[in-house]
Design an enzyme around this catalytic site. Structure first.
Site, PDB file in Angstrom:
ATOM      1  NE  ARG A  96      -3.812  -2.387   2.207  1.00 43.14           N
ATOM      2  CZ  ARG A  96      -3.762  -3.707   1.967  1.00 43.14           C
ATOM      3  NH1 ARG A  96      -2.605  -4.324   1.800  1.00 43.14           N
ATOM      4  NH2 ARG A  96      -4.885  -4.412   1.891  1.00 43.14           N
ATOM      5  CG  ASP A 121      -2.264 -14.179   5.270  1.00 39.10           C
ATOM      6  OD1 ASP A 121      -3.060 -14.822   4.564  1.00 39.10           O
ATOM      7  OD2 ASP A 121      -1.908 -13.018   4.990  1.00 39.10           O
ATOM      8  NE  ARG A 131      -1.390 -20.145   2.557  1.00 35.25           N
ATOM      9  CZ  ARG A 131      -1.126 -18.837   2.590  1.00 35.25           C
ATOM     10  NH1 ARG A 131      -1.882 -18.023   3.317  1.00 35.25           N
ATOM     11  NH2 ARG A 131      -0.114 -18.341   1.907  1.00 35.25           N
TER      12      ARG A 131
HETATM   13  C1  S3P Z   1      -3.950  -9.172   2.177  1.00 31.88           C
HETATM   14  C2  S3P Z   1      -5.183  -9.653   2.485  1.00 31.88           C
HETATM   15  C3  S3P Z   1      -5.468 -11.071   2.725  1.00 31.88           C
HETATM   16  C4  S3P Z   1      -4.209 -11.871   2.994  1.00 31.88           C
HETATM   17  C5  S3P Z   1      -3.093 -11.525   2.070  1.00 31.88           C
HETATM   18  C6  S3P Z   1      -2.764 -10.048   2.130  1.00 31.88           C
HETATM   19  C7  S3P Z   1      -3.797  -7.728   1.927  1.00 31.88           C
HETATM   20  O1  S3P Z   1      -6.129 -11.595   1.593  1.00 31.88           O
HETATM   21  O2  S3P Z   1      -4.468 -13.251   2.930  1.00 31.88           O
HETATM   22  O3  S3P Z   1      -1.925 -12.267   2.395  1.00 31.88           O
HETATM   23  O4  S3P Z   1      -2.662  -7.214   1.933  1.00 31.88           O
HETATM   24  O5  S3P Z   1      -4.821  -7.064   1.702  1.00 31.88           O
HETATM   25  P1  S3P Z   1      -7.739 -11.432   1.447  1.00 31.88           P
HETATM   26  O6  S3P Z   1      -8.039 -10.020   1.678  1.00 31.88           O
HETATM   27  O7  S3P Z   1      -8.113 -11.832   0.045  1.00 31.88           O
HETATM   28  O8  S3P Z   1      -8.307 -12.351   2.472  1.00 31.88           O
END
Ligand code: S3P
Length: 436
Positions: free
Chosen positions: A26, A321, A352
């Site tokens: 971001r 995660d 997973r």
């Molecule tokens: C993330 C959101 C998660 C996470 C990914 C990183 C992010 O995915 O599993 O490793 O940076 O917005 P989801 O938002 O699809 O669950």
């Protein structure tokens, strides 16, 4: 590459994990489209964040280390914001293994009046993209993908977006952030209704950059805005720290300190889950402070007796995660651990639920897959064997943690996958086991 892990007599030391992957993506994407320049420090050097940086550079964004080599800390980059002036890329944009890169950049590209094509590796090309394509099309972007617009590569020609009010079918920060990026230049406010809260880094960073983001429980409203660049100090990644937290708790003679871990409440479910498992004083937060608008602390994990728990509902998206490594902890716990409401695990870098169950079973674990999670019968021990990463960084690292407390040798095939989020993982492991 394969790595062999065995349980050391003692597991001890202090280390700093890489910068948070979500905050790193971001900080680059939002500063790239902001007015002005910003310095990002502590940026993750994992392959996923490199993919985001490469895609942005292909659209003309300069992301370079600061010129003064004396003050040039590793992980420091200057991002020169282009505001609305991104350039049409001359080739396909490659998001590699990174779902965050593909989904967040799709939201950005949906607002650009040029053609772009986003692709990724085999794993990413099999992950669901309909969840972003469909709402972006509702906003007026033209997007095509394979398999009825549900799979990458995605071809996007954007611009002139309408604002939408959208019921999100999944609690996904990637989908939310994608639509917020598109919403920055929509004709009016974008309203998102979330089924549950997910990580809120985009909301925090856009607010810091001057956007108006209103939240009311599960509803979020973003008003169109031009962003102003902000410097970002990226905290340590709690998702990487979780491996060492679990390692410290399950190893019988351990004390591991992880410094500077980001503890944003929308990410910190793993701490609560381990406390529910009985970690108690074996999992301590020290030097709690606020850095760059995010809560940060040092986390100290030492040997503990854990017990099984039931996990489901709101905590799942805030530790999504960390569920593979939590399953490792559950193997060493007394009693059963039940994970529900986690069907999203099936569409991560690997399935997973399937990969956690299959690999921990090879190590002597007793696990049952469920459609939306798994049941882990605590066996109190594991024994070394050959395991596979399934092209998934978090599976490779979770198996290494299991190996640190298992009897005998655990051989991890695909160990190099750790570098997707944690390039120094194996060096850090060696430093804790005293091999280095
Ligand atoms: C993330 C959101 C998660 C996470 C990914 C990183 C992010 O995915 O599993 O490793 O940076 O917005 P989801 O938002 O699809 O669950």
């Amino acid at each position: 590459m394969e790595q062999t892990v065995r349980s050391p007599q003692r597991l001890a030391g202090a280390l700093a994990v890489p910068g948070d992957k979500s905050v790193s993506h971001r900080s680059l994407i939002l500063n790239a489209i902001a007015n002005g320049g910003a310095t990002v420090s502590g940026l993750s050097d994992g392959a996923d964040v490199r993919s985001t940086a490469a895609c942005l550079r292909a659209m003309g964004v300069s992301i370079e280390p600061p010129p003064d080599s004396l003050t040039n800390q590793p992980g420091s980059f200057q991002v020169a914001g282009l505001g609305p002036n991104l350039q049409e890329p001359t080739d396909m944009l490659d998001a590699g293994n990174s779902g965050t890169s593909m989904r967040l950049l799709s939201g950005l590209l949906a607002s650009q009046g040029f053609l772009s094509v986003l692709t990724g590796d085999g794993s990413l090309r099999s992950r669901p993209m309909g969840r972003i394509v469909q709402p972006l099309q509702q906003m007026g972007a033209s997007i095509m993908g394979r398999s009825g617009n549900t799979l990458a590569p995605l071809a996007i020609r954007g611009g002139n977006l309408r604002s939408i009010e959208y019921e999100m079918p999944v609690a996904s920060a990637q989908v939310k952030s994608c639509l917020m990026l598109a919403g920055l230049s929509a004709s009016g406010p974008t309203v998102l209704h979330q089924p549950a809260l997910s990580r809120d880094h985009t909301e925090r960073m856009m607010t810091a950059m001057g956007a108006r983001v209103e939240t009311d429980d599960l509803a979020l409203t973003l008003h169109p805005a031009e962003l102003q660049a902000v410097d970002v100090a990226v905290p340590g990644d709690i998702s990487s720290a979780a491996f060492w937290m679990v390692a410290g708790l399950i190893h019988p003679n351990a004390r591991v300190t992880i410094t500077g871990v980001g503890l944003n409440p929308s990410r910190a479910g793993i701490i609560d889950a381990l406390q529910m498992m009985g970690a108690g004083d074996s999992l301590l937060l020290e030097n709690e402070r606020v850095e760059g608008g995010e809560p940060v602390a040092d986390v100290v994990a030492s040997s503990a007796s854990l017990k099984g728990i039931e996990l489901g509902g709101e905590i799942i998206p805030i530790m999504i995660d960390e569920l593979p490594v939590l399953a490792v902890a559950a193997c060493f716990a007394e009693g059963d651990t039940i994970i529900r409401d986690a069907a999203e695990l099936r569409v991560k870098e690997s399935d997973r639920i399937a990969t956690t169950v299959s690999e921990l079973t090879r190590l002597g674990g007793n696990l049952e897959p469920r459609d939306d999670g798994m049941v882990i019968h605590g066996v109190g021990k594991l024994s070394g064997a050959a395991v596979e990463s399934h092209d998934d960084h978090r599976i490779a690292m979770a198996m290494a943690v299991a190996g640190l407390a298992a009897s005998g040798d655990t051989v991890i095939h695909g160990a190099e996958d750790a570098s997707v989020s944690y390039p120094t993982f194996w060096e850090h492991l060696a430093s804790l086991t005293g091999e280095k």
